[in-house]
Design a protein around this motif. Sequence first.
Motif, PDB file in Angstrom:
ATOM      1  N   PHE A 100       0.843  -1.180   0.000  1.00  0.00           N
ATOM      2  CA  PHE A 100       0.000   0.000   0.000  1.00  0.00           C
ATOM      3  C   PHE A 100       0.885   1.239   0.000  1.00  0.00           C
ATOM      4  CE2 PHE A 100      -2.507  -3.342   1.951  1.00  0.00           C
ATOM      5  CZ  PHE A 100      -3.655  -3.267   1.194  1.00  0.00           C
ATOM      6  N   HIS A 101       0.280   2.340  -0.360  1.00  0.00           N
ATOM      7  CA  HIS A 101       1.012   3.590  -0.350  1.00  0.00           C
ATOM      8  C   HIS A 101       1.532   3.847   1.057  1.00  0.00           C
ATOM      9  CE1 HIS A 101       1.798   7.910  -0.654  1.00  0.00           C
ATOM     10  NE2 HIS A 101       1.950   7.681  -1.951  1.00  0.00           N
ATOM     11  N   GLN A 102       2.684   4.472   1.139  1.00  0.00           N
ATOM     12  CA  GLN A 102       3.316   4.696   2.444  1.00  0.00           C
ATOM     13  C   GLN A 102       2.468   5.551   3.366  1.00  0.00           C
ATOM     14  OE1 GLN A 102       6.915   6.119   0.863  1.00  0.00           O
ATOM     15  NE2 GLN A 102       6.181   8.198   0.491  1.00  0.00           N
ATOM     16  N   VAL A 103       1.574   6.356   2.825  1.00  0.00           N
ATOM     17  CA  VAL A 103       0.707   7.179   3.675  1.00  0.00           C
ATOM     18  C   VAL A 103      -0.216   6.279   4.495  1.00  0.00           C
ATOM     19  CG1 VAL A 103      -1.174   8.871   3.662  1.00  0.00           C
ATOM     20  CG2 VAL A 103       0.813   9.203   2.193  1.00  0.00           C
ATOM     21  N   CYS A 104      -0.700   5.185   3.881  1.00  0.00           N
ATOM     22  CA  CYS A 104      -1.635   4.304   4.585  1.00  0.00           C
ATOM     23  C   CYS A 104      -0.975   3.541   5.736  1.00  0.00           C
ATOM     24  CB  CYS A 104      -2.265   3.321   3.610  1.00  0.00           C
ATOM     25  SG  CYS A 104      -3.473   4.096   2.520  1.00  0.00           S
ATOM     26  N   SER A 105       0.322   3.495   5.777  1.00  0.00           N
ATOM     27  CA  SER A 105       0.983   2.832   6.899  1.00  0.00           C
ATOM     28  C   SER A 105       1.735   3.839   7.779  1.00  0.00           C
ATOM     29  CB  SER A 105       1.949   1.759   6.379  1.00  0.00           C
ATOM     30  OG  SER A 105       2.907   2.346   5.529  1.00  0.00           O
ATOM     31  N   SER A 106       1.494   5.114   7.567  1.00  0.00           N
ATOM     32  CA  SER A 106       2.200   6.136   8.341  1.00  0.00           C
ATOM     33  C   SER A 106       1.385   6.553   9.568  1.00  0.00           C
ATOM     34  CB  SER A 106       2.467   7.364   7.460  1.00  0.00           C
ATOM     35  OG  SER A 106       1.251   8.020   7.174  1.00  0.00           O
ATOM     36  N   ASP A 107       1.970   7.403  10.357  1.00  0.00           N
ATOM     37  CA  ASP A 107       1.297   7.920  11.550  1.00  0.00           C
ATOM     38  C   ASP A 107       0.183   8.908  11.200  1.00  0.00           C
ATOM     39  OD1 ASP A 107       2.648   6.482  13.427  1.00  0.00           O
ATOM     40  OD2 ASP A 107       4.239   7.973  13.680  1.00  0.00           O
ATOM     41  N   PHE A 108       0.154   9.419   9.971  1.00  0.00           N
ATOM     42  CA  PHE A 108      -0.842  10.417   9.591  1.00  0.00           C
ATOM     43  C   PHE A 108      -2.265   9.857   9.571  1.00  0.00           C
ATOM     44  CE2 PHE A 108       2.963  12.260   7.452  1.00  0.00           C
ATOM     45  CZ  PHE A 108       3.072  13.365   8.270  1.00  0.00           C
ATOM     46  N   ARG A 112      -3.824   8.271  17.015  1.00  0.00           N
ATOM     47  CA  ARG A 112      -2.969   9.116  17.853  1.00  0.00           C
ATOM     48  C   ARG A 112      -2.714  10.457  17.175  1.00  0.00           C
ATOM     49  NH1 ARG A 112       3.241   8.333  18.806  1.00  0.00           N
ATOM     50  NH2 ARG A 112       2.957   7.938  16.615  1.00  0.00           N
ATOM     51  N   TRP A 113      -2.415  10.464  15.897  1.00  0.00           N
ATOM     52  CA  TRP A 113      -2.156  11.692  15.147  1.00  0.00           C
ATOM     53  C   TRP A 113      -3.420  12.529  15.023  1.00  0.00           C
ATOM     54  CZ3 TRP A 113       1.466  14.864  13.485  1.00  0.00           C
ATOM     55  CH2 TRP A 113       1.175  15.764  12.474  1.00  0.00           C
ATOM     56  N   ILE A 114      -4.520  11.857  14.683  1.00  0.00           N
ATOM     57  CA  ILE A 114      -5.775  12.590  14.508  1.00  0.00           C
ATOM     58  C   ILE A 114      -6.198  13.245  15.824  1.00  0.00           C
ATOM     59  CG2 ILE A 114      -8.231  12.305  13.957  1.00  0.00           C
ATOM     60  CD1 ILE A 114      -7.321  10.077  11.991  1.00  0.00           C
ATOM     61  N   LYS A 115      -6.043  12.531  16.922  1.00  0.00           N
ATOM     62  CA  LYS A 115      -6.391  13.105  18.223  1.00  0.00           C
ATOM     63  C   LYS A 115      -5.424  14.223  18.619  1.00  0.00           C
ATOM     64  CE  LYS A 115      -8.695   9.098  20.182  1.00  0.00           C
ATOM     65  NZ  LYS A 115      -8.624   8.042  21.203  1.00  0.00           N
ATOM     66  N   ALA A 116      -4.180  14.086  18.225  1.00  0.00           N
ATOM     67  CA  ALA A 116      -3.191  15.114  18.573  1.00  0.00           C
ATOM     68  C   ALA A 116      -3.482  16.429  17.873  1.00  0.00           C
ATOM     69  CB  ALA A 116      -1.789  14.632  18.215  1.00  0.00           C
ATOM     70  N   SER A 136      -8.236  17.538  11.181  1.00  0.00           N
ATOM     71  CA  SER A 136      -8.696  16.294  11.779  1.00  0.00           C
ATOM     72  C   SER A 136      -9.656  15.556  10.843  1.00  0.00           C
ATOM     73  CB  SER A 136      -9.381  16.589  13.112  1.00  0.00           C
ATOM     74  OG  SER A 136      -9.872  15.411  13.679  1.00  0.00           O
ATOM     75  N   ALA A 137     -10.567  16.289  10.230  1.00  0.00           N
ATOM     76  CA  ALA A 137     -11.531  15.674   9.307  1.00  0.00           C
ATOM     77  C   ALA A 137     -10.831  15.123   8.064  1.00  0.00           C
ATOM     78  CB  ALA A 137     -12.592  16.688   8.903  1.00  0.00           C
ATOM     79  N   GLN A 138      -9.835  15.824   7.572  1.00  0.00           N
ATOM     80  CA  GLN A 138      -9.116  15.365   6.386  1.00  0.00           C
ATOM     81  C   GLN A 138      -8.321  14.096   6.686  1.00  0.00           C
ATOM     82  OE1 GLN A 138      -6.895  18.796   5.091  1.00  0.00           O
ATOM     83  NE2 GLN A 138      -8.580  19.527   3.820  1.00  0.00           N
ATOM     84  N   PHE A 139      -7.682  14.047   7.843  1.00  0.00           N
ATOM     85  CA  PHE A 139      -6.917  12.845   8.183  1.00  0.00           C
ATOM     86  C   PHE A 139      -7.846  11.669   8.504  1.00  0.00           C
ATOM     87  CE2 PHE A 139      -3.401  15.885   8.843  1.00  0.00           C
ATOM     88  CZ  PHE A 139      -2.475  15.278   8.018  1.00  0.00           C
ATOM     89  N   ARG A 140      -9.012  11.939   9.054  1.00  0.00           N
ATOM     90  CA  ARG A 140      -9.992  10.866   9.265  1.00  0.00           C
ATOM     91  C   ARG A 140     -10.466  10.318   7.912  1.00  0.00           C
ATOM     92  NH1 ARG A 140     -13.378  13.913  13.613  1.00  0.00           N
ATOM     93  NH2 ARG A 140     -12.092  13.524  15.434  1.00  0.00           N
ATOM     94  N   CYS A 146      -7.926   4.608   3.353  1.00  0.00           N
ATOM     95  CA  CYS A 146      -6.910   3.558   3.485  1.00  0.00           C
ATOM     96  C   CYS A 146      -7.537   2.273   4.016  1.00  0.00           C
ATOM     97  CB  CYS A 146      -5.786   4.016   4.403  1.00  0.00           C
ATOM     98  SG  CYS A 146      -4.694   5.250   3.662  1.00  0.00           S
ATOM     99  N   ASP A 147      -8.403   2.380   5.019  1.00  0.00           N
ATOM    100  CA  ASP A 147      -9.074   1.193   5.563  1.00  0.00           C
ATOM    101  C   ASP A 147      -9.972   0.544   4.518  1.00  0.00           C
ATOM    102  OD1 ASP A 147      -7.847   1.441   8.012  1.00  0.00           O
ATOM    103  OD2 ASP A 147      -9.543   2.492   8.968  1.00  0.00           O
ATOM    104  N   LEU A 148     -10.687   1.355   3.766  1.00  0.00           N
ATOM    105  CA  LEU A 148     -11.561   0.835   2.720  1.00  0.00           C
ATOM    106  C   LEU A 148     -10.740   0.095   1.651  1.00  0.00           C
ATOM    107  CD1 LEU A 148     -14.431   0.698   1.519  1.00  0.00           C
ATOM    108  CD2 LEU A 148     -13.910   2.834   0.334  1.00  0.00           C
ATOM    109  N   THR A 149      -9.613   0.663   1.274  1.00  0.00           N
ATOM    110  CA  THR A 149      -8.746   0.039   0.284  1.00  0.00           C
ATOM    111  C   THR A 149      -8.206  -1.291   0.802  1.00  0.00           C
ATOM    112  OG1 THR A 149      -8.115   2.198  -0.578  1.00  0.00           O
ATOM    113  CG2 THR A 149      -6.666   0.363  -1.113  1.00  0.00           C
TER     114      THR A 149
END
Length: 185
Positions: A100-108, A112-116, A136-140, A146-149
Amino acid sequence: MHTLKTFFLNLNFFQSSNPSNQSDEHEHRSNIIATRIYIIIYDISLFTLILSLWLSPNIGQVTVQYPTQNQFQTLSLDAQCPCSRISLSYGQFVSIQTRFHQVCSSDFVSNRWIKAIFYDSDATYFYRADFRTIGSAQFRALASLCDLTKTSISRSLASFNMKSIISPYVLSRSVIQSEAQTSIE
């Protein structure tokens, strides 16, 4: 010996159409020549048939229990499987690794990131152009995509692994790869 030679010289398969004994000598001679030509053609045909059967490859049945990779690769393409099971699911011999794209496995995309970004903050106090108001909405949304993919690909792989390739014959590696590629696509 002389009578045998006389017999073959006068051999006539084609009797005269005239029932009387006064048959024409020319017709009798033509019938003898036709008989000789018939015998020659018959002998050539019989010789050709015997020669072709003698030179044809002997077809035998050989059963190989649990062939090795080298034995399998040397089997002819018309080899048959005497098994009662002539199908294999792709999951038994095809392995697919997904990346998967590296974004889907990153902290973004982690909670934890979304709450931060937007944890216990009141968006009314932020400046309108402040990223925290919509970040927050964009990262959600990104995490949901990513989860759907991952879910979609996981289901597709499970479905692919359950599909079967069916053939009573030995298939070459290129045919199996082509079949698997077509099924994947």
